[in-house]
Design a protein around this motif. Structure first.
Motif, PDB file in Angstrom:
ATOM      1  N   ALA A 122      34.828  72.178  -8.641  1.00  0.00           N
ATOM      2  CA  ALA A 122      35.536  71.987  -6.988  1.00  0.00           C
ATOM      3  C   ALA A 122      33.770  72.192  -6.154  1.00  0.00           C
ATOM      4  O   ALA A 122      33.674  72.408  -5.078  1.00  0.00           O
ATOM      5  CB  ALA A 122      35.998  73.621  -6.919  1.00  0.00           C
ATOM      6  N   GLY A 123      33.030  73.803  -6.972  1.00  0.00           N
ATOM      7  CA  GLY A 123      31.793  73.768  -6.690  1.00  0.00           C
ATOM      8  C   GLY A 123      30.643  72.245  -6.454  1.00  0.00           C
ATOM      9  O   GLY A 123      29.919  72.775  -6.090  1.00  0.00           O
ATOM     10  N   ALA A 124      30.666  71.505  -7.436  1.00  0.00           N
ATOM     11  CA  ALA A 124      29.848  70.689  -7.464  1.00  0.00           C
ATOM     12  C   ALA A 124      31.002  69.309  -5.879  1.00  0.00           C
ATOM     13  O   ALA A 124      29.846  69.509  -5.216  1.00  0.00           O
ATOM     14  CB  ALA A 124      30.600  69.506  -8.655  1.00  0.00           C
ATOM     15  N   ALA A 125      31.715  69.892  -5.693  1.00  0.00           N
ATOM     16  CA  ALA A 125      32.269  68.591  -5.012  1.00  0.00           C
ATOM     17  C   ALA A 125      31.897  69.007  -3.419  1.00  0.00           C
ATOM     18  O   ALA A 125      31.045  68.739  -3.098  1.00  0.00           O
ATOM     19  CB  ALA A 125      33.961  68.736  -5.333  1.00  0.00           C
ATOM     20  N   GLN A 126      31.527  70.367  -3.587  1.00  0.00           N
ATOM     21  CA  GLN A 126      31.468  70.989  -2.271  1.00  0.00           C
ATOM     22  C   GLN A 126      29.001  70.966  -1.876  1.00  0.00           C
ATOM     23  O   GLN A 126      29.213  70.558  -1.366  1.00  0.00           O
ATOM     24  CB  GLN A 126      31.114  72.669  -2.204  1.00  0.00           C
ATOM     25  CG  GLN A 126      32.791  73.291  -1.906  1.00  0.00           C
ATOM     26  CD  GLN A 126      32.726  74.540  -2.418  1.00  0.00           C
ATOM     27  OE1 GLN A 126      32.270  75.430  -2.835  1.00  0.00           O
ATOM     28  NE2 GLN A 126      34.399  75.266  -2.185  1.00  0.00           N
ATOM     29  N   ASP A 127      29.255  71.418  -2.800  1.00  0.00           N
ATOM     30  CA  ASP A 127      26.991  70.863  -2.548  1.00  0.00           C
ATOM     31  C   ASP A 127      27.022  69.354  -2.440  1.00  0.00           C
ATOM     32  O   ASP A 127      26.390  69.124  -2.029  1.00  0.00           O
ATOM     33  CB  ASP A 127      26.701  70.870  -4.277  1.00  0.00           C
ATOM     34  CG  ASP A 127      26.833  72.566  -5.033  1.00  0.00           C
ATOM     35  OD1 ASP A 127      27.168  73.617  -3.433  1.00  0.00           O
ATOM     36  OD2 ASP A 127      26.825  73.115  -5.626  1.00  0.00           O
ATOM     37  N   TRP A 128      28.002  68.415  -3.240  1.00  0.00           N
ATOM     38  CA  TRP A 128      27.727  67.044  -3.350  1.00  0.00           C
ATOM     39  C   TRP A 128      27.888  66.540  -1.443  1.00  0.00           C
ATOM     40  O   TRP A 128      27.727  66.118  -0.450  1.00  0.00           O
ATOM     41  CB  TRP A 128      28.835  66.130  -3.995  1.00  0.00           C
ATOM     42  CG  TRP A 128      28.213  64.738  -3.904  1.00  0.00           C
ATOM     43  CD1 TRP A 128      29.550  63.855  -3.293  1.00  0.00           C
ATOM     44  CD2 TRP A 128      27.651  63.819  -4.262  1.00  0.00           C
ATOM     45  NE1 TRP A 128      29.150  62.735  -2.899  1.00  0.00           N
ATOM     46  CE2 TRP A 128      27.304  62.828  -3.711  1.00  0.00           C
ATOM     47  CE3 TRP A 128      26.220  63.969  -5.270  1.00  0.00           C
ATOM     48  CZ2 TRP A 128      26.594  61.484  -4.472  1.00  0.00           C
ATOM     49  CZ3 TRP A 128      25.198  63.518  -5.564  1.00  0.00           C
ATOM     50  CH2 TRP A 128      25.400  62.039  -5.199  1.00  0.00           C
ATOM     51  N   HIS A 129      29.406  67.082  -0.758  1.00  0.00           N
ATOM     52  CA  HIS A 129      29.917  67.387   0.303  1.00  0.00           C
ATOM     53  C   HIS A 129      28.960  67.379   1.139  1.00  0.00           C
ATOM     54  O   HIS A 129      28.629  67.114   2.592  1.00  0.00           O
ATOM     55  CB  HIS A 129      30.816  67.643   0.123  1.00  0.00           C
ATOM     56  CG  HIS A 129      31.696  67.448   2.100  1.00  0.00           C
ATOM     57  ND1 HIS A 129      32.328  66.471   2.622  1.00  0.00           N
ATOM     58  CD2 HIS A 129      31.944  68.339   3.430  1.00  0.00           C
ATOM     59  CE1 HIS A 129      32.725  66.596   3.366  1.00  0.00           C
ATOM     60  NE2 HIS A 129      32.246  67.265   4.093  1.00  0.00           N
ATOM     61  N   ALA A 130      27.946  68.386   1.328  1.00  0.00           N
ATOM     62  CA  ALA A 130      27.489  69.292   1.796  1.00  0.00           C
ATOM     63  C   ALA A 130      26.190  68.713   2.137  1.00  0.00           C
ATOM     64  O   ALA A 130      25.521  68.506   3.305  1.00  0.00           O
ATOM     65  CB  ALA A 130      27.118  70.667   1.256  1.00  0.00           C
ATOM     66  N   ALA A 131      25.589  68.431   1.304  1.00  0.00           N
ATOM     67  CA  ALA A 131      24.241  67.149   0.751  1.00  0.00           C
ATOM     68  C   ALA A 131      23.835  65.861   2.004  1.00  0.00           C
ATOM     69  O   ALA A 131      23.345  65.395   2.708  1.00  0.00           O
ATOM     70  CB  ALA A 131      23.888  67.292  -0.283  1.00  0.00           C
ATOM     71  N   ALA A 132      25.689  65.560   2.171  1.00  0.00           N
ATOM     72  CA  ALA A 132      25.720  64.174   2.386  1.00  0.00           C
ATOM     73  C   ALA A 132      25.268  62.696   2.026  1.00  0.00           C
ATOM     74  O   ALA A 132      23.831  62.739   2.587  1.00  0.00           O
ATOM     75  CB  ALA A 132      25.582  63.815   3.936  1.00  0.00           C
ATOM     76  N   SER A 133      24.537  62.574   1.174  1.00  0.00           N
ATOM     77  CA  SER A 133      23.719  61.719   0.008  1.00  0.00           C
ATOM     78  C   SER A 133      23.752  60.143   1.274  1.00  0.00           C
ATOM     79  O   SER A 133      24.976  60.472   1.022  1.00  0.00           O
ATOM     80  CB  SER A 133      24.218  61.911  -1.377  1.00  0.00           C
ATOM     81  OG  SER A 133      25.798  61.413  -1.431  1.00  0.00           O
ATOM     82  N   ALA A 134      23.329  59.832   0.218  1.00  0.00           N
ATOM     83  CA  ALA A 134      23.059  57.833   1.039  1.00  0.00           C
ATOM     84  C   ALA A 134      24.512  57.883   0.359  1.00  0.00           C
ATOM     85  O   ALA A 134      24.551  57.412  -1.019  1.00  0.00           O
ATOM     86  CB  ALA A 134      21.668  57.092   0.580  1.00  0.00           C
ATOM     87  N   PRO A 135      25.084  56.487   0.980  1.00  0.00           N
ATOM     88  CA  PRO A 135      26.342  56.179   1.041  1.00  0.00           C
ATOM     89  C   PRO A 135      26.145  54.632   0.339  1.00  0.00           C
ATOM     90  O   PRO A 135      26.610  53.886   0.086  1.00  0.00           O
ATOM     91  CB  PRO A 135      26.775  55.455   2.338  1.00  0.00           C
ATOM     92  CG  PRO A 135      25.173  55.212   3.469  1.00  0.00           C
ATOM     93  CD  PRO A 135      24.614  56.303   2.879  1.00  0.00           C
ATOM     94  N   LEU A 165      31.371  58.712  -7.180  1.00  0.00           N
ATOM     95  CA  LEU A 165      30.846  60.898  -7.359  1.00  0.00           C
ATOM     96  C   LEU A 165      31.662  61.458  -6.011  1.00  0.00           C
ATOM     97  O   LEU A 165      32.596  61.634  -7.323  1.00  0.00           O
ATOM     98  CB  LEU A 165      29.855  60.452  -7.491  1.00  0.00           C
ATOM     99  CG  LEU A 165      28.928  62.078  -7.822  1.00  0.00           C
ATOM    100  CD1 LEU A 165      29.255  61.924  -9.572  1.00  0.00           C
ATOM    101  CD2 LEU A 165      27.539  61.957  -8.362  1.00  0.00           C
ATOM    102  N   GLY A 166      31.292  60.691  -5.271  1.00  0.00           N
ATOM    103  CA  GLY A 166      31.868  62.006  -4.749  1.00  0.00           C
ATOM    104  C   GLY A 166      33.151  61.726  -4.637  1.00  0.00           C
ATOM    105  O   GLY A 166      34.401  63.128  -4.156  1.00  0.00           O
ATOM    106  N   VAL A 167      34.148  60.944  -4.199  1.00  0.00           N
ATOM    107  CA  VAL A 167      35.983  60.278  -4.807  1.00  0.00           C
ATOM    108  C   VAL A 167      35.970  61.101  -5.402  1.00  0.00           C
ATOM    109  O   VAL A 167      36.916  61.759  -6.458  1.00  0.00           O
ATOM    110  CB  VAL A 167      36.028  58.998  -4.448  1.00  0.00           C
ATOM    111  CG1 VAL A 167      37.363  58.946  -5.311  1.00  0.00           C
ATOM    112  CG2 VAL A 167      35.508  58.005  -3.035  1.00  0.00           C
ATOM    113  N   ALA A 168      35.318  60.826  -6.600  1.00  0.00           N
ATOM    114  CA  ALA A 168      35.782  61.545  -8.559  1.00  0.00           C
ATOM    115  C   ALA A 168      35.703  62.714  -8.501  1.00  0.00           C
ATOM    116  O   ALA A 168      36.587  63.634  -9.016  1.00  0.00           O
ATOM    117  CB  ALA A 168      34.793  61.041  -9.236  1.00  0.00           C
TER     118      ALA A 168
END
Length: 525
Positions: A23-36, A43-46
């Motif tokens: 859950a924390g990893a998902a929040q970090d990934w979403h907050a960083a708005a990485s290149a699409p 990875l974001g969907v997973a």
């Protein structure tokens, strides 16, 4: 965000996911708005899907997760996907496909072989143990859950310790329910005391960690253990405490209400028992808890029988029949959808040999008898699925039993007995046609399924197997070893007959072969 920064973010997110905080990893990934990029999107969907699975949103999450696997597995992230496989395995178990789930748990375990003390290893073991318990393989389930507990204690993870303990307690309770009440009372008592020991350890730890629902679940297991030992008056307040602690968790609360109802019924307080049981049934229905509801409906029959209400007991029984018919139909639909969902993935990963081969080794071990290499019961069940779909096609079933096998063990020792069984499988296997199935049921008893064989052809195959055993030089295994002989019961499938009915007729024929002097083939009527 440039590629270097994205790679650094991926590394941090994967490290957090592998440490157990998806859950924390998902929040970090979403907050960083990485290149699409496709990999970043996968990875974001997973991450989101695994979090949703942990929250109980299983079916939709599975549909989103599986299509991402091909992208993830064909990237540099492939060796670090244990958390994905563990989530996938758990989701499949919750959907009633524990057999397939075990394969994904095996993949997670394979990825964590080089990190045997890691949180990822612990979670994979816990999931494997839960799935094995679902399949009623209770002994290996406890082994996996005990290993999970030891890792959680070593890692000083209070939540991990509590989860492992309550899972161990409930696995013992579940096994006791599957034991025959009359013939295995002693074993049921042992399991009850084990469940109580695990629950009593879990309860104070759960309360200290603020895990109210898990504390309540521990109380329920403790109460069921007390019920099994006949200590009903002690069990009732334990279940009542469980009700309070699990109020915010539907599945655990339904279990607590169910336990209270059983205790009240055994104390003769039938009206109160009925109220609790009705609440439990309503909650289990609303929360879609089929296995809990099945036990509740069964208890309703016992309750109304105790009250002398035959019509009400019959109504509970009718509900039970309808319930399990619906569950069977839904399971078939889920398995069909699950198979379709994974079909494209399997086609796309045919070239990915490394990880797949390691996972297959685990799956193979789960489906085969470790002594002889023949299929085990689960392996036979999976391999024979197409045969039961062709309900009108000819099919013969042979039950093969080694004559006087106990004398081999008594006179020559178990290592020689094991060698005899291994050699027997080789002898039988050498006589099989393409498509025939051979499985060890346990001890010295084996079953063979012969698709397309009927009448004289099936009898000829059975005789050929028996004579091949007679022709073998058994004395080469041990000096003084008497010739090994087998008795065979043969049954031909009647159109529409299932495995249980067919094997019962073959078993009756095998009994006749034994009664008639052994070392022979007898055909069922």
């Amino acid at each position: 965000m440039d590629e270097q920064a994205t790679e650094a973010l991926r590394e941090a997110v994967l490290a957090r996911a592998q440490a157990g905080d998806v859950a924390g990893a998902a929040q970090d990934w979403h907050a960083a708005a990485s290149a699409p990029s496709p990999l970043n999107q996968a990875l974001g969907v997973a991450l989101q899907a695994v979090v949703a699975i942990q929250q109980g949103h299983v079916q939709d999450s599975l549909q989103r997760l599986v299509p991402c696997l091909h992208e993830l597995e064909h990237s540099a992230l492939a060796p670090r996907l244990d958390w994905v496989y563990t989530g996938l395995a758990y989701a499949l178990g919750m959907l009633g496909d524990a057999e397939r789930g075990l394969g994904w748990a095996a993949r997670a375990l394979a990825l964590t072989e080089d990190a045997p003390r890691s949180p990822g290893r612990r979670k994979a073991l816990g999931t494997q143990g839960t799935l094995l318990a679902m399949l009623e393989q209770f002994e290996p389930a406890r082994v996996a859950l005990q290993a999970c507990l030891e890792l959680a204690e070593e890692q000083a993870d209070p939540r991990g310790v509590v989860v492992a303990l309550v899972n161990l307690a409930y696995a013992c309770v579940d096994e006791s329910w599957h034991r025959d009440e009359a013939d295995q009372a002693e074993r049921r008592g042992v399991l009850a005391r084990l469940a109580m020991a695990y629950a009593e350890r879990a309860l104070p730890l759960a309360l200290q960690a603020g895990l109210q629902a898990h504390a309540g679940f521990a109380c329920s297991s403790l109460g069921f253990g007390l019920l099994e030992l006949g200590r009903v008056e002690e069990a009732l307040p334990v279940f009542e405490r469980a009700e309070t602690l699990t109020a915010a968790h539907p599945s655990m609360h339904a279990e607590a209400l169910f336990g209270t109802a059983v205790a009240l019924r055994r104390l003769g307080r039938l009206d109160e028992a009925r109220q609790h049981l009705q609440q439990a049934e309503q909650l289990a229905t609303q929360s879609q808890l089929p296995h809990v509801r099945g036990r509740i409906l069964d208890e309703g029959v016992h309750l109304e029988q105790a009250a002398g209400q035959a019509e009400a007991a019959l109504d509970w029984a009718r509900q039970g029949v309808r319930h399990w018919k619906r569950q069977l139909a839904q399971r078939v639909q889920l398995l069909t959808r699950s198979a379709s969902l994974f079909e494209e993935l399997e086609r796309s990963r045919r070239e990915a040999d490394g990880l797949r081969d390691r996972a297959r080794a685990w799956e193979d071990a789960a489906l085969h008898d470790p002594l002889t290499g023949a299929l085990n019961r689960l392996g036979l069940q999976q391999a024979s699925v197409p045969l039961w779909g062709q309900r009108e096609a000819p099919l013969a079933l042979l039950l093969v039993d080694v004559d006087h096998f106990k004398q081999v063990n008594d006179q020559h020792g178990h290592p020689v007995g094991d060698a005899v069984l291994r050699q027997l499988v080789q002898v039988l296997g050498a006589q099989l046609r393409q498509g025939d199935l051979l499985a060890r049921l346990g001890g010295e008893e084996f079953v063979l399924l012969l698709p397309g064989a009927e009448g004289a052809a099936a009898l000829a195959i059975a005789e050929r197997l028996r004579q091949a055993v007679m022709a073998q030089d058994w004395a080469a295994l041990a000096p003084g070893l008497a010739p090994v002989r087998v008795s065979v019961g043969l049954a031909q499938r009647v159109p529409g007959e299932d495995f249980s009915a067919l094997s019962s007729r073959a078993d009756a024929a095998l009994y006749q072969a034994k009664q008639q002097g052994r070392n022979r083939v007898v055909c069922a009527a």
